[in-house]
Structures are given as C-alpha cells and as structure tokens.
Scaffold this motif. Structure first.
Motif, mmCIF file in Angstrom:
data_model
loop_
_atom_site.group_PDB
_atom_site.id
_atom_site.type_symbol
_atom_site.label_atom_id
_atom_site.label_comp_id
_atom_site.label_asym_id
_atom_site.label_seq_id
_atom_site.Cartn_x
_atom_site.Cartn_y
_atom_site.Cartn_z
ATOM 1 N N VAL A 13 29.437 -30.259 49.452
ATOM 2 C CA VAL A 13 28.833 -29.711 50.630
ATOM 3 C C VAL A 13 29.038 -30.718 51.958
ATOM 4 N N ILE A 14 29.618 -30.320 52.857
ATOM 5 C CA ILE A 14 29.927 -31.264 54.119
ATOM 6 C C ILE A 14 29.553 -30.287 55.182
ATOM 7 N N VAL A 15 29.681 -30.874 56.580
ATOM 8 C CA VAL A 15 29.185 -30.124 57.807
ATOM 9 C C VAL A 15 30.445 -29.919 58.420
ATOM 10 N N SER A 34 36.039 -29.587 62.979
ATOM 11 C CA SER A 34 35.902 -31.203 62.443
ATOM 12 C C SER A 34 34.870 -31.060 61.123
ATOM 13 N N LEU A 35 35.299 -31.848 60.171
ATOM 14 C CA LEU A 35 34.426 -32.012 59.001
ATOM 15 C C LEU A 35 33.628 -33.342 58.974
ATOM 16 N N HIS A 36 32.529 -33.332 58.541
ATOM 17 C CA HIS A 36 31.473 -34.520 58.748
ATOM 18 C C HIS A 36 30.757 -34.508 57.320
ATOM 19 N N LYS A 37 30.258 -35.678 57.031
ATOM 20 C CA LYS A 37 29.350 -36.082 55.915
ATOM 21 C C LYS A 37 27.725 -35.206 56.275
ATOM 22 N N THR A 38 27.399 -35.690 57.570
ATOM 23 C CA THR A 38 26.088 -35.260 57.777
ATOM 24 C C THR A 38 26.059 -34.708 59.390
ATOM 25 N N VAL A 39 25.031 -34.054 59.536
ATOM 26 C CA VAL A 39 24.850 -33.659 61.080
ATOM 27 C C VAL A 39 24.690 -34.796 62.110
ATOM 28 N N GLU A 40 24.204 -35.791 61.461
ATOM 29 C CA GLU A 40 24.208 -36.724 62.278
ATOM 30 C C GLU A 40 25.712 -37.502 62.731
ATOM 31 N N GLU A 41 26.300 -37.448 61.600
ATOM 32 C CA GLU A 41 27.688 -38.007 61.869
ATOM 33 C C GLU A 41 28.651 -36.953 62.755
ATOM 34 N N VAL A 81 36.841 -37.021 53.847
ATOM 35 C CA VAL A 81 35.698 -36.937 55.015
ATOM 36 C C VAL A 81 34.737 -37.949 54.477
ATOM 37 N N ILE A 82 34.674 -38.199 53.261
ATOM 38 C CA ILE A 82 33.671 -39.232 52.848
ATOM 39 C C ILE A 82 34.417 -40.578 53.156
ATOM 40 N N LYS A 83 35.714 -40.857 53.174
ATOM 41 C CA LYS A 83 36.309 -42.135 53.424
ATOM 42 C C LYS A 83 36.438 -42.238 55.031
ATOM 43 N N SER A 84 36.165 -41.402 55.808
ATOM 44 C CA SER A 84 36.336 -41.183 57.134
ATOM 45 C C SER A 84 35.028 -41.996 57.714
ATOM 46 N N SER A 85 35.290 -42.556 58.996
ATOM 47 C CA SER A 85 34.065 -43.322 59.680
ATOM 48 C C SER A 85 32.871 -42.304 60.027
ATOM 49 N N ASN A 86 33.200 -41.091 60.699
ATOM 50 C CA ASN A 86 32.388 -40.334 60.989
ATOM 51 C C ASN A 86 32.980 -38.714 60.926
ATOM 52 N N GLY A 87 33.923 -38.433 60.388
ATOM 53 C CA GLY A 87 34.479 -37.132 60.281
ATOM 54 C C GLY A 87 36.108 -37.221 60.467
#
Length: 92
Positions: A13-15, A34-41, A81-87
């Motif tokens: 699950v990602i954002v 865009s895809l992100h680990k969290t809403v904050e990212e 996504v996990i390897k990116s800095s914020n998405g």
C-alpha cells in the motif's frame, strides 16, 4: 505456498496523488500521478515541487488535484517508491 506466490498476495500500500497540467491558451488536462510512502512524504514532494517553480507564473505547469489516497501496487513499483527520497512521478 511458494515464496513467489506469497509475494503476489502481499499487500503493498502506497499513497497516490493525481496531477493536472494547465497550459496558457490550451486549458487543463490530466497529467499523471505521483506515488509516495506516506501522506507526509506526499506533502513534502508537493512542497519541493512548488519550491522549484519560478516566481513568475509559467505558461505551462502541473498542480496536485484532489486529495491523496492509498492504492495497492505491484512489487516493482513498490520498490521504486520505497527507494525514492519522497516519491516518484508517473505519466499515463
């Protein structure tokens, strides 16, 4: 169950944040997501995007549209996504 089968059943699950492009004289159209680990990212990614824009409004630019939401993705996208800095950004 084999490792390969269990990987296929695993939830990843990602954002996801939708984007819209606007171009002076042409209007607006969908511009990927865009895809992100969290809403904050996701928020940080958007902030970084705006900080990189010129002070003068350009003839063409994108902006986030709607609220971010969660999605399940395959293993390859999840790892990106996990390897990116914020998405990461994807275009349809």
């Amino acid at each position: 169950m084999t490792k390969e089968k269990s990987d296929n059943l695993e939830k990843r699950v990602i954002v996801r944040q939708e984007w819209t492009e606007t171009e002076r004289g042409w209007g607006m159209r969908p511009d990927g997501y865009s895809l992100h680990k969290t809403v904050e990212e996701c928020k940080q990614y958007i902030n970084d995007y705006w900080e990189g824009m010129p002070h003068k409004i350009p003839d063409e630019y994108s902006f986030p549209s709607g609220k971010p939401y969660t999605v399940d993705v395959d293993k390859e996208i999840y790892q990106s996504v996990i390897k990116s800095s914020n998405g990461i950004r994807r275009f349809r």
